[in-house]
Motif scaffolding. Structure first.
Motif, PDB file in Angstrom:
ATOM      1  N   MET A   1     -27.636   3.770 -23.770  1.00 40.34           N
ATOM      2  CA  MET A   1     -28.853   4.311 -23.162  1.00 40.34           C
ATOM      3  C   MET A   1     -29.432   3.280 -22.192  1.00 40.34           C
ATOM      4  O   MET A   1     -29.613   2.125 -22.559  1.00 40.34           O
ATOM      5  CB  MET A   1     -29.879   4.650 -24.242  1.00 40.34           C
ATOM      6  N   ASN A   2     -29.698   3.723 -20.964  1.00 36.46           N
ATOM      7  CA  ASN A   2     -30.252   2.844 -19.943  1.00 36.46           C
ATOM      8  C   ASN A   2     -31.768   2.919 -19.995  1.00 36.46           C
ATOM      9  O   ASN A   2     -32.368   3.928 -19.633  1.00 36.46           O
ATOM     10  CB  ASN A   2     -29.732   3.261 -18.563  1.00 36.46           C
ATOM     11  N   ALA A   3     -32.401   1.847 -20.443  1.00 37.13           N
ATOM     12  CA  ALA A   3     -33.836   1.876 -20.704  1.00 37.13           C
ATOM     13  C   ALA A   3     -34.666   2.032 -19.443  1.00 37.13           C
ATOM     14  O   ALA A   3     -35.803   2.506 -19.509  1.00 37.13           O
ATOM     15  CB  ALA A   3     -34.245   0.614 -21.456  1.00 37.13           C
ATOM     16  N   ASP A   4     -34.144   1.597 -18.276  1.00 38.71           N
ATOM     17  CA  ASP A   4     -34.969   1.678 -17.073  1.00 38.71           C
ATOM     18  C   ASP A   4     -34.597   2.852 -16.188  1.00 38.71           C
ATOM     19  O   ASP A   4     -35.018   2.923 -15.038  1.00 38.71           O
ATOM     20  CB  ASP A   4     -34.921   0.368 -16.294  1.00 38.71           C
ATOM     21  N   ALA A   5     -33.821   3.808 -16.705  1.00 35.77           N
ATOM     22  CA  ALA A   5     -33.421   4.992 -15.934  1.00 35.77           C
ATOM     23  C   ALA A   5     -33.959   6.259 -16.595  1.00 35.77           C
ATOM     24  O   ALA A   5     -34.088   6.330 -17.818  1.00 35.77           O
ATOM     25  CB  ALA A   5     -31.906   5.079 -15.815  1.00 35.77           C
ATOM     26  N   ALA A   6     -34.283   7.245 -15.776  1.00 33.15           N
ATOM     27  CA  ALA A   6     -34.754   8.535 -16.265  1.00 33.15           C
ATOM     28  C   ALA A   6     -33.937   9.648 -15.628  1.00 33.15           C
ATOM     29  O   ALA A   6     -33.452   9.522 -14.500  1.00 33.15           O
ATOM     30  CB  ALA A   6     -36.236   8.725 -15.959  1.00 33.15           C
ATOM     31  N   LEU A   7     -33.817  10.731 -16.342  1.00 29.91           N
ATOM     32  CA  LEU A   7     -33.165  11.943 -15.847  1.00 29.91           C
ATOM     33  C   LEU A   7     -34.251  12.948 -15.487  1.00 29.91           C
ATOM     34  O   LEU A   7     -35.165  13.209 -16.280  1.00 29.91           O
ATOM     35  CB  LEU A   7     -32.259  12.520 -16.930  1.00 29.91           C
ATOM     36  N   VAL A 147     -39.520   2.664 -15.919  1.00 33.22           N
ATOM     37  CA  VAL A 147     -38.407   3.316 -15.226  1.00 33.22           C
ATOM     38  C   VAL A 147     -38.329   2.814 -13.784  1.00 33.22           C
ATOM     39  O   VAL A 147     -39.328   2.794 -13.066  1.00 33.22           O
ATOM     40  CB  VAL A 147     -38.563   4.850 -15.253  1.00 33.22           C
ATOM     41  N   ARG A 148     -37.127   2.423 -13.381  1.00 32.36           N
ATOM     42  CA  ARG A 148     -36.901   1.971 -12.006  1.00 32.36           C
ATOM     43  C   ARG A 148     -35.805   2.763 -11.304  1.00 32.36           C
ATOM     44  O   ARG A 148     -35.593   2.598 -10.100  1.00 32.36           O
ATOM     45  CB  ARG A 148     -36.537   0.480 -12.013  1.00 32.36           C
ATOM     46  N   GLU A 149     -35.113   3.609 -12.046  1.00 33.71           N
ATOM     47  CA  GLU A 149     -33.957   4.339 -11.503  1.00 33.71           C
ATOM     48  C   GLU A 149     -34.025   5.777 -12.005  1.00 33.71           C
ATOM     49  O   GLU A 149     -34.335   6.015 -13.168  1.00 33.71           O
ATOM     50  CB  GLU A 149     -32.673   3.666 -11.982  1.00 33.71           C
ATOM     51  N   VAL A 150     -33.729   6.743 -11.123  1.00 34.56           N
ATOM     52  CA  VAL A 150     -33.763   8.148 -11.533  1.00 34.56           C
ATOM     53  C   VAL A 150     -32.478   8.854 -11.116  1.00 34.56           C
ATOM     54  O   VAL A 150     -31.892   8.563 -10.065  1.00 34.56           O
ATOM     55  CB  VAL A 150     -34.982   8.890 -10.949  1.00 34.56           C
ATOM     56  N   TYR A 151     -32.067   9.764 -11.968  1.00 39.88           N
ATOM     57  CA  TYR A 151     -30.940  10.651 -11.712  1.00 39.88           C
ATOM     58  C   TYR A 151     -31.493  12.071 -11.689  1.00 39.88           C
ATOM     59  O   TYR A 151     -32.167  12.499 -12.636  1.00 39.88           O
ATOM     60  CB  TYR A 151     -29.880  10.508 -12.800  1.00 39.88           C
ATOM     61  N   VAL A 152     -31.222  12.788 -10.602  1.00 33.78           N
ATOM     62  CA  VAL A 152     -31.837  14.087 -10.368  1.00 33.78           C
ATOM     63  C   VAL A 152     -30.760  15.162 -10.294  1.00 33.78           C
ATOM     64  O   VAL A 152     -29.696  14.952  -9.687  1.00 33.78           O
ATOM     65  CB  VAL A 152     -32.650  14.082  -9.056  1.00 33.78           C
ATOM     66  N   CYS A 153     -31.013  16.316 -10.902  1.00 34.22           N
ATOM     67  CA  CYS A 153     -30.110  17.458 -10.776  1.00 34.22           C
ATOM     68  C   CYS A 153     -30.908  18.725 -11.023  1.00 34.22           C
ATOM     69  O   CYS A 153     -32.093  18.693 -11.339  1.00 34.22           O
ATOM     70  CB  CYS A 153     -28.939  17.348 -11.747  1.00 34.22           C
ATOM     71  N   GLY A 154     -30.245  19.887 -10.844  1.00 34.45           N
ATOM     72  CA  GLY A 154     -30.905  21.164 -11.066  1.00 34.45           C
ATOM     73  C   GLY A 154     -30.808  22.063  -9.855  1.00 34.45           C
ATOM     74  O   GLY A 154     -29.803  22.096  -9.148  1.00 34.45           O
ATOM     75  N   LEU A 155     -31.898  22.800  -9.602  1.00 42.03           N
ATOM     76  CA  LEU A 155     -31.907  23.820  -8.556  1.00 42.03           C
ATOM     77  C   LEU A 155     -33.170  23.677  -7.709  1.00 42.03           C
ATOM     78  O   LEU A 155     -34.239  23.374  -8.229  1.00 42.03           O
ATOM     79  CB  LEU A 155     -31.863  25.210  -9.196  1.00 42.03           C
ATOM     80  N   ALA A 156     -33.043  23.872  -6.429  1.00 43.42           N
ATOM     81  CA  ALA A 156     -31.775  23.951  -5.703  1.00 43.42           C
ATOM     82  C   ALA A 156     -31.544  22.609  -5.026  1.00 43.42           C
ATOM     83  O   ALA A 156     -32.485  21.953  -4.589  1.00 43.42           O
ATOM     84  CB  ALA A 156     -31.830  25.055  -4.660  1.00 43.42           C
ATOM     85  N   ARG A 157     -30.284  22.202  -4.912  1.00 42.79           N
ATOM     86  CA  ARG A 157     -30.035  20.843  -4.445  1.00 42.79           C
ATOM     87  C   ARG A 157     -30.342  20.650  -2.974  1.00 42.79           C
ATOM     88  O   ARG A 157     -30.510  19.505  -2.523  1.00 42.79           O
ATOM     89  CB  ARG A 157     -28.600  20.418  -4.753  1.00 42.79           C
TER      90      ARG A 157
END
Length: 211
Positions: A1-7, A147-157
């Protein structure tokens, strides 16, 4: 688990699925992968956004007599796409997708609830009266949790996912889009979306690359 990243999971709602009020191209294809990703528990913090419009929202074509869905008008000095009425508050189409276990989400952020302003990004509303883009509070919420890093997904790209990633990068977060867990409104949006992400320094990867 990356503590400084969020989804950040953007608008995974029935109205954006095939047969929905504003169906995205192959929108349903991302649902099993998002559910599987959440079950991997790779992120300490998970944000789910939810389009949550009042009836007669300014972005709906029906709010502008004589206009049709997908036309563009000028609103507050900026281009505004007119959409079919979608994700109306309290309707089944506005719910978070029922085939996903949302338990890992520690924040559900509803957006687009101001009848006068559209809201693509999870971080800031679209341009409103006076030209401002009001802050949703998400950036502060994330920073307060390290949090310093984010990963984004979903609709609409090519719309809400893209705007969220762009704002994340502009606000100083390291931003990435999970390409395989996103879909566009139409395939024509993918080329411009890739170019915009490259210009903003947004990374593109598939969920399988996450560890």
């Amino acid at each position: 688990m990356n503590a400084d990243a969020a989804l950040i999971l953007v608008d995974v709602q029935p109205d954006f699925m095939p047969g929905g009020a504003l169906a995205c191209h192959e929108g349903a294809a991302i649902v099993p992968g998002i559910d599987a990703l959440l079950r991997r528990r790779l992120f300490r913090h998970v944000v789910a956004t939810q389009d949550w419009h009042p009836r007669g929202h300014v972005s709906f074509a029906g709010a502008h007599p004589g206009r049709a869905p997908f036309e563009t008008i000028e609103l507050y000095g900026q281009p505004q796409t007119l959409w079919p009425a979608h994700c109306v508050q309290g309707t089944p189409g506005a719910a978070l997708h029922p085939a996903i276990d949302w338990a890992p989400a520690d924040l559900i952020l509803r957006k687009g609830s101001d009848p006068r302003v559209d809201s693509y990004s999870a971080f800031r509303e679209n341009h409103g009266p006076g030209g401002a883009r009001p802050d949703t509070g998400l950036a502060g919420w994330l920073r307060g949790r390290g949090v310093r890093e984010v990963y984004v997904c979903g609709l609409a790209r090519d719309v809400c996912v893209l705007w969220t990633a762009q704002d994340a990068a502009a606000l100083g977060f390291r931003a990435h889009m999970l390409w395989d867990l996103s879909r566009p409104v139409t395939p024509a949006g993918d080329g411009p979306a890739r170019a915009a992400m490259a210009a903003a320094g947004i990374g593109v990867l598939d969920a399988a690359a996450l560890a």
